[in-house]
Design a protein around this motif. Structure first.
Motif, PDB file in Angstrom:
ATOM      1  N   TRP A 141       0.853  -1.183   0.000  1.00 27.98           N
ATOM      2  CA  TRP A 141       0.000   0.000   0.000  1.00 27.98           C
ATOM      3  C   TRP A 141       0.890   1.233   0.000  1.00 27.98           C
ATOM      4  CZ3 TRP A 141      -4.824  -1.316  -0.862  1.00 27.98           C
ATOM      5  CH2 TRP A 141      -5.358  -2.493  -0.320  1.00 27.98           C
ATOM      6  N   VAL A 142       0.498   2.258  -0.724  1.00 24.30           N
ATOM      7  CA  VAL A 142       1.324   3.461  -0.849  1.00 24.30           C
ATOM      8  C   VAL A 142       0.498   4.701  -0.504  1.00 24.30           C
ATOM      9  CG1 VAL A 142       2.778   4.861  -2.381  1.00 24.30           C
ATOM     10  CG2 VAL A 142       2.686   2.368  -2.685  1.00 24.30           C
ATOM     11  N   ALA A 143       1.088   5.578   0.302  1.00 26.14           N
ATOM     12  CA  ALA A 143       0.507   6.894   0.588  1.00 26.14           C
ATOM     13  C   ALA A 143       1.617   7.928   0.466  1.00 26.14           C
ATOM     14  CB  ALA A 143      -0.116   6.929   1.979  1.00 26.14           C
ATOM     15  N   PHE A 144       1.249   9.170   0.255  1.00 28.19           N
ATOM     16  CA  PHE A 144       2.245  10.210  -0.028  1.00 28.19           C
ATOM     17  C   PHE A 144       2.227  11.306   1.033  1.00 28.19           C
ATOM     18  CE2 PHE A 144       0.893   8.379  -4.057  1.00 28.19           C
ATOM     19  CZ  PHE A 144       2.109   8.051  -4.652  1.00 28.19           C
ATOM     20  N   LEU A 145       3.429  11.739   1.441  1.00 27.46           N
ATOM     21  CA  LEU A 145       3.540  12.924   2.280  1.00 27.46           C
ATOM     22  C   LEU A 145       3.123  14.134   1.454  1.00 27.46           C
ATOM     23  CD1 LEU A 145       7.025  12.396   4.015  1.00 27.46           C
ATOM     24  CD2 LEU A 145       4.770  11.915   4.957  1.00 27.46           C
ATOM     25  N   HIS A 146       2.212  14.908   1.995  1.00 32.56           N
ATOM     26  CA  HIS A 146       1.744  16.099   1.289  1.00 32.56           C
ATOM     27  C   HIS A 146       1.527  17.205   2.306  1.00 32.56           C
ATOM     28  CE1 HIS A 146       0.069  17.902  -2.360  1.00 32.56           C
ATOM     29  NE2 HIS A 146      -0.769  18.535  -1.548  1.00 32.56           N
ATOM     30  N   PRO A 147       1.940  18.433   2.030  1.00 35.45           N
ATOM     31  CA  PRO A 147       2.520  18.991   0.808  1.00 35.45           C
ATOM     32  C   PRO A 147       3.783  18.254   0.339  1.00 35.45           C
ATOM     33  CG  PRO A 147       1.912  20.724   2.347  1.00 35.45           C
ATOM     34  CD  PRO A 147       1.794  19.457   3.093  1.00 35.45           C
ATOM     35  N   PHE A 148       4.073  18.443  -0.954  1.00 35.79           N
ATOM     36  CA  PHE A 148       5.123  17.697  -1.637  1.00 35.79           C
ATOM     37  C   PHE A 148       6.445  17.793  -0.874  1.00 35.79           C
ATOM     38  CE2 PHE A 148       7.584  15.941  -5.019  1.00 35.79           C
ATOM     39  CZ  PHE A 148       6.686  15.238  -5.796  1.00 35.79           C
ATOM     40  N   THR A 149       7.059  16.648  -0.657  1.00 38.75           N
ATOM     41  CA  THR A 149       8.242  16.569   0.201  1.00 38.75           C
ATOM     42  C   THR A 149       9.307  15.671  -0.412  1.00 38.75           C
ATOM     43  OG1 THR A 149       6.801  16.780   2.154  1.00 38.75           O
ATOM     44  CG2 THR A 149       9.048  15.993   2.530  1.00 38.75           C
ATOM     45  N   PHE A 150      10.558  16.138  -0.401  1.00 38.72           N
ATOM     46  CA  PHE A 150      11.696  15.286  -0.737  1.00 38.72           C
ATOM     47  C   PHE A 150      12.302  14.755   0.555  1.00 38.72           C
ATOM     48  CE2 PHE A 150      13.083  17.308  -5.077  1.00 38.72           C
ATOM     49  CZ  PHE A 150      11.987  16.710  -5.679  1.00 38.72           C
ATOM     50  N   VAL A 151      12.474  13.439   0.637  1.00 41.69           N
ATOM     51  CA  VAL A 151      13.146  12.815   1.778  1.00 41.69           C
ATOM     52  C   VAL A 151      14.560  12.481   1.310  1.00 41.69           C
ATOM     53  CG1 VAL A 151      13.090  10.976   3.485  1.00 41.69           C
ATOM     54  CG2 VAL A 151      10.945  11.888   2.554  1.00 41.69           C
ATOM     55  N   VAL A 152      15.526  13.252   1.784  1.00 40.02           N
ATOM     56  CA  VAL A 152      16.877  13.239   1.223  1.00 40.02           C
ATOM     57  C   VAL A 152      17.820  12.403   2.090  1.00 40.02           C
ATOM     58  CG1 VAL A 152      18.808  14.687   0.484  1.00 40.02           C
ATOM     59  CG2 VAL A 152      16.455  15.553   0.312  1.00 40.02           C
ATOM     60  N   PRO A 153      18.580  11.482   1.485  1.00 39.09           N
ATOM     61  CA  PRO A 153      19.603  10.754   2.252  1.00 39.09           C
ATOM     62  C   PRO A 153      20.562  11.725   2.935  1.00 39.09           C
ATOM     63  CG  PRO A 153      19.260   9.705   0.128  1.00 39.09           C
ATOM     64  CD  PRO A 153      18.481  10.994   0.103  1.00 39.09           C
ATOM     65  N   ASP A 154      21.028  11.358   4.111  1.00 38.23           N
ATOM     66  CA  ASP A 154      21.843  12.273   4.921  1.00 38.23           C
ATOM     67  C   ASP A 154      23.156  12.658   4.253  1.00 38.23           C
ATOM     68  OD1 ASP A 154      20.066  12.378   7.208  1.00 38.23           O
ATOM     69  OD2 ASP A 154      20.596  10.283   7.509  1.00 38.23           O
ATOM     70  N   ASP A 155      23.653  11.822   3.358  1.00 34.63           N
ATOM     71  CA  ASP A 155      24.936  12.115   2.719  1.00 34.63           C
ATOM     72  C   ASP A 155      24.770  12.752   1.339  1.00 34.63           C
ATOM     73  OD1 ASP A 155      23.882   9.907   1.466  1.00 34.63           O
ATOM     74  OD2 ASP A 155      25.728   8.731   1.496  1.00 34.63           O
ATOM     75  N   GLU A 156      23.574  13.240   1.041  1.00 38.84           N
ATOM     76  CA  GLU A 156      23.317  13.866  -0.259  1.00 38.84           C
ATOM     77  C   GLU A 156      22.808  15.291  -0.078  1.00 38.84           C
ATOM     78  OE1 GLU A 156      20.759  11.687  -2.828  1.00 38.84           O
ATOM     79  OE2 GLU A 156      21.745   9.748  -2.451  1.00 38.84           O
ATOM     80  N   LYS A 157      23.011  16.085  -1.126  1.00 41.38           N
ATOM     81  CA  LYS A 157      22.383  17.398  -1.186  1.00 41.38           C
ATOM     82  C   LYS A 157      21.007  17.246  -1.816  1.00 41.38           C
ATOM     83  CE  LYS A 157      26.745  19.952  -1.772  1.00 41.38           C
ATOM     84  NZ  LYS A 157      27.508  20.872  -2.665  1.00 41.38           N
ATOM     85  N   PRO A 158      20.051  18.090  -1.436  1.00 39.83           N
ATOM     86  CA  PRO A 158      18.720  18.005  -2.054  1.00 39.83           C
ATOM     87  C   PRO A 158      18.791  18.163  -3.570  1.00 39.83           C
ATOM     88  CG  PRO A 158      18.639  19.396  -0.106  1.00 39.83           C
ATOM     89  CD  PRO A 158      20.096  19.108  -0.370  1.00 39.83           C
ATOM     90  N   TRP A 159      18.012  17.380  -4.256  1.00 42.91           N
ATOM     91  CA  TRP A 159      17.959  17.414  -5.708  1.00 42.91           C
ATOM     92  C   TRP A 159      17.294  18.709  -6.164  1.00 42.91           C
ATOM     93  CZ3 TRP A 159      13.864  14.391  -8.936  1.00 42.91           C
ATOM     94  CH2 TRP A 159      14.160  14.497 -10.307  1.00 42.91           C
ATOM     95  N   GLU A 160      17.990  19.476  -6.974  1.00 49.41           N
ATOM     96  CA  GLU A 160      17.437  20.693  -7.553  1.00 49.41           C
ATOM     97  C   GLU A 160      17.030  20.397  -8.993  1.00 49.41           C
ATOM     98  OE1 GLU A 160      20.012  24.041  -7.127  1.00 49.41           O
ATOM     99  OE2 GLU A 160      20.235  23.807  -4.950  1.00 49.41           O
ATOM    100  N   VAL A 161      15.752  20.241  -9.207  1.00 51.15           N
ATOM    101  CA  VAL A 161      15.242  19.882 -10.530  1.00 51.15           C
ATOM    102  C   VAL A 161      15.241  21.123 -11.413  1.00 51.15           C
ATOM    103  CG1 VAL A 161      13.399  18.711 -11.773  1.00 51.15           C
ATOM    104  CG2 VAL A 161      13.751  18.229  -9.338  1.00 51.15           C
ATOM    105  N   LYS A 162      15.837  21.002 -12.573  1.00 54.60           N
ATOM    106  CA  LYS A 162      15.914  22.145 -13.485  1.00 54.60           C
ATOM    107  C   LYS A 162      14.526  22.520 -13.994  1.00 54.60           C
ATOM    108  CE  LYS A 162      20.578  21.037 -15.154  1.00 54.60           C
ATOM    109  NZ  LYS A 162      21.383  20.665 -16.338  1.00 54.60           N
ATOM    110  N   LEU A 163      14.284  23.826 -14.091  1.00 58.41           N
ATOM    111  CA  LEU A 163      12.993  24.314 -14.549  1.00 58.41           C
ATOM    112  C   LEU A 163      12.691  23.815 -15.965  1.00 58.41           C
ATOM    113  CD1 LEU A 163      10.543  26.006 -13.824  1.00 58.41           C
ATOM    114  CD2 LEU A 163      11.729  28.012 -14.759  1.00 58.41           C
TER     115      LEU A 163
END
Length: 364
Positions: free
Chosen positions: A17-39
């Motif tokens: 079963w799948v549910a989504f965190l909302h408002p939209f949320t990125f869950v980022v690994p501790d050793d990564e920088k947040p993904w910046e999606v190009k416009l």
């Protein structure tokens, strides 16, 4: 490399079963920088959806031999095993999970059956939903994952909320400890009441939070008032405590609240707002009287206050501090005059603007 048939079999054998965190949320690994999606990628729907659907962490599920999974895009997955055979059981679990975050200063929208989708563990690295669900939240998240969303939806990738893996795991742990201290609290109603507050559905705020309040009052009654020997005669009266605990007609919510006030287990302000909310709630139920904004604010404030009196670690005050009113008219101190509306003709609306020829073909 596994062949497609084997991938299909493995996927089918690992449903969830799948549910989504909302408002939209990125869950980022501790050793990564947040993904910046190009416009440009957002506008062209050319971003890497693999980055969204990938699993970033596991979390323990009580009394389950399998863990839950969290994806980068805030999708939560729990296995369709003996613990979660039905969507109702999944809904109850997700509601508790989201409330744990809510209680630790991280707002999450409440969900119902429409928001939960079917999915599978895909190739041991991602969660893939196999339907869109029946709500705007589930469909938006699913379509963004599938690269079939509109630009109006994918723009959420440009400014998602960011939470790191260890941070969300810590909040789940702390939120769990808070909920354990109020075992009769049904997370679903608290979560829904707070969600409806954000959307200004005042009657639903009162309806849901009143259930929460009664559960909180029952907790204080059973665990603080009845267990305190100072509140009882020295010589025990047969069935007295049993009656006070089980006879809800004699010991109604209003009577309990009054006694808890006299025992200094709730204060005067709490008693005042509970009394006021109870009267409005009864009018809503029996007379259909609409609930005003101030009543909804008061019941939310009172609910938070009672929770904090039971569990000091809870943090819901942020919900009262946020400015959720984005009404541009109020901010600009602007009052529309509705002149055009008042001057509308009784018929032939489009012809009145563009001339009679605009509908000539349709009338022939």
């Amino acid at each position: 490399m596994k062949n497609n048939y084997q991938i299909f079999i493995n996927s089918r054998n690992n449903p969830c079963w799948v549910a989504f965190l909302h408002p939209f949320t990125f869950v980022v690994p501790d050793d990564e920088k947040p993904w910046e999606v190009k416009l440009e990628d957002i506008n062209n729907i050319s971003y890497s959806n693999g980055n969204l659907i990938r699993i970033v962490t596991k979390f323990d599920i009580e009394k389950s031999d399998l863990p839950g999974l969290i994806c980068y895009d805030g999708a939560l997955a729990i296995p369709k095993n003996k613990n979660f055979k039905t969507k109702e059981s999944a809904l109850n679990y997700f509601s508790i999970f989201f409330t744990k975050l809510l209680l630790t200063d991280f707002y999450v929208e409440g969900i119902d059956h429409k928001d939960i989708v079917n999915g599978n563990l895909n190739e041991n690295w991602s969660i893939w939903q196999t339907d869109l669900g029946n709500s705007s939240i589930s469909q938006t998240h699913s379509k963004i994952r599938m690269l079939v969303a509109s630009n109006m939806d994918t723009i959420q990738l440009s400014n998602p909320r960011i939470i790191y893996v260890q941070e969300i795991l810590n909040k789940i742990e702390l939120g769990g400890k808070i909920l354990q201290q109020i075992p009769n609290l049904n997370a679903k109603f608290l979560l829904r009441g707070i969600t409806e507050f954000r959307y200004k559905n005042w009657d639903l705020v009162l309806s849901n939070l009143w259930i929460t309040v009664e559960q909180l009052i029952d907790y204080i009654w059973n665990n603080k008032f009845l267990l305190n020997n100072d509140n009882h005669p020295d010589v025990e009266i047969p069935n007295r405590k049993k009656s006070m605990k089980e006879d809800s007609r004699t010991w109604s919510a209003s009577i309990k609240q009054e006694i808890l006030f006299q025992s200094k287990l709730i204060d005067e302000e709490t008693l005042f707002y509970l009394s006021k909310a109870r009267k409005i709630r009864n009018k809503l139920v029996h007379e259909g009287i609409a609930v005003e904004e101030q009543i909804a604010k008061d019941i939310l404030k009172t609910t938070i206050k009672i929770i904090k009196s039971i569990v000091s670690d809870s943090d819901l005050d942020y919900l009262l501090e946020k400015d959720l009113d984005n009404n541009i008219y109020r901010k600009a101190n602007f009052t529309p005059d509705f002149d055009c509306w008042k001057n509308l003709p009784d018929k032939n609306f489009v012809e009145n603007v563009f001339g009679q020829d605009i509908t000539k073909k349709a009338k022939n």
